[in-house]
Scaffold this active site. Structure first.
Site, PDB file in Angstrom:
ATOM      1  N   LYS A 111      -8.991  67.588  25.044  1.00 26.87           N
ATOM      2  CA  LYS A 111      -8.108  68.639  25.576  1.00 26.87           C
ATOM      3  C   LYS A 111      -8.767  69.388  26.735  1.00 26.87           C
ATOM      4  O   LYS A 111      -8.080  69.819  27.662  1.00 26.87           O
ATOM      5  CB  LYS A 111      -7.734  69.655  24.484  1.00 26.87           C
ATOM      6  N   LYS A 194      -3.745  54.899  21.729  1.00 26.34           N
ATOM      7  CA  LYS A 194      -2.694  55.068  20.725  1.00 26.34           C
ATOM      8  C   LYS A 194      -1.356  55.443  21.385  1.00 26.34           C
ATOM      9  O   LYS A 194      -1.340  56.078  22.445  1.00 26.34           O
ATOM     10  CB  LYS A 194      -3.112  56.151  19.721  1.00 26.34           C
ATOM     11  N   LYS A 197       3.103  60.739  22.935  1.00 29.32           N
ATOM     12  CA  LYS A 197       4.091  61.338  23.806  1.00 29.32           C
ATOM     13  C   LYS A 197       3.461  61.699  25.145  1.00 29.32           C
ATOM     14  O   LYS A 197       4.106  61.631  26.182  1.00 29.32           O
ATOM     15  CB  LYS A 197       4.607  62.613  23.123  1.00 29.32           C
TER      16      LYS A 197
END
Ligand code: TYM
Length: 332
Positions: A111, A194, A197
């Site tokens: 992040k 993976k 979204k």
């Protein structure tokens, strides 16, 4: 009876990764476990959604859980922010979480790179809140995908640390659970790791999308010029498509295309068409249910209320125990 807890952040529509990584295992478990499944709306605040988006996404995920087969009579289906005990326990558990270990968490490091301008304290202590979600119900098992493995490890660390510090056995050490025994990583269509979204419009296959965009995405997935030698290893992009096919298609279909790959006769156009057909067949009945449920506000509100009540009862018990243990004992 053993307890199971799992949750999903409401950041939009659910995709195949959410289903095969977490929801499918949960559906099996809700039959025989004391089962809690929730919508992690506090977690989703780290990305600063607008109030309208946040509320809409929570409703979306609630309808999706139900459409996928979560039974609010068998399991406790709730919204995280409806249980204030979680936030209270989070404050307490933060005191035993150390900066170094939080900074080392893979999701935090990721992040820091992906949202450089919004590295907030909530991101740093995300694993503590997630641990609390699990520990507040004293979970034994947590059905999650492979991407959550490290968070589970941290949850065990916090459980052990608390137990040790207060010489108590209040928290069990929860184990990750997957129905196959191995934690799942569902690949996306754009080969960035993976399915997610945040991987862009073309990466994830969503349950609540129409057939056409999903078909297009699958047909657009990158392949290569085809195998050159019999029985050669599959490159990642091709292996990913086979992995997706093994989730939605019959074993015999996968075996047929696998044999075609191995004898170099595979035609990727046909392969992707089959993958698309089987994906759409799998998704369609769930999508119809999602759409019906989304317009049934009265039912959704009943489910959320029942879930909040049951979840609070369990959370309150644990919190009261913890308050006693740490020395918050009433003078009145
Ligand atoms: P989230 O919202 O990113 O994803 C929800 C669940 O879906 C799984 N998942 C996947 N599994 C396999 N392959 C994929 N491509 C894939 N994408 C998503 C995730 O592993 C997860 O199980 N931190 C959690 C939410 C959470 C939670 C919890 C989970 C908060 N508190 C307590 C369990 C218990 C998260 O961000 O998941």
């Amino acid at each position: 009876m053993k307890t199971v807890v799992s949750g999903i952040r409401p950041t939009g529509k659910l995709h195949l990764g959410n289903y095969f990584g977490a929801v499918r295992s949960f559906l099996e478990m809700q039959e025989n476990y004391n089962a809690y499944f929730f919508i992690a709306d506090i977690h989703s605040l780290t990305t600063h959604p607008t109030p309208e988006d946040l509320h809409g996404n929570v409703k979306q995920v609630l309808a999706e859980y139900l459409a996928m087969g979560l039974d609010p009579e068998k399991s406790t289906l709730f919204i995280q922010s409806d249980v204030p005990e979680i936030s209270e326990l989070y404050t307490i558990m933060n005191m035993n979480a150390y900066l170094g270990e939080l900074e080392r968490s893979a999701s935090f490091k990721e992040k820091v790179k992906s949202q450089r301008n919004n590295v907030n304290a909530g991101l740093l202590t995300y694993p503590v809140l997630m641990a609390v979600d699990i520990l507040v119900h004293k979970a034994d098992f947590v059905p999650v995908g492979k991407d959550q493995e490290q968070h589970l490890e941290m949850t065990r660390t916090y459980a052990k640390r608390f137990n040790h510090m207060y010489k108590s056995e209040v928290f069990p050490e929860p184990q990750a659970y997957s129905h196959s025994g191995k934690l799942v990583k569902v690949p996306g269509l754009t080969n960035q790791g993976k399915m997610s979204k945040s991987g862009g419009e073309n990466d994830a296959i969503f349950f609540d999308d129409d057939d056409k965009p999903t078909h297009k995405k699958i047909m657009r997935a990158v392949t290569d010029s085809g195998p050159e030698k019999p029985n050669q290893d599959k490159p990642e992009a091709i292996q990913n498509l086979f992995d997706l096919m093994s989730l939605v298609s019959d074993e015999s279909t996968v075996a047929t295309f696998d044999a075609a790959y191995n004898d170099c006769s595979i035609r990727y156009g046909d392969f992707k068409k089959q993958l698309s057909e089987d994906t759409l067949k799998f998704i369609a009945p769930i999508r119809e249910k999602i759409r019906a449920l989304k317009s049934d506000d009265a039912y959704l509100s009943k489910v959320a209320e029942l879930g909040a009540e049951k979840a609070r009862e369990s959370a309150r018990k644990t919190l009261e125990e913890v308050l006693q243990i740490i020395g918050f004992r009433k003078f009145y």
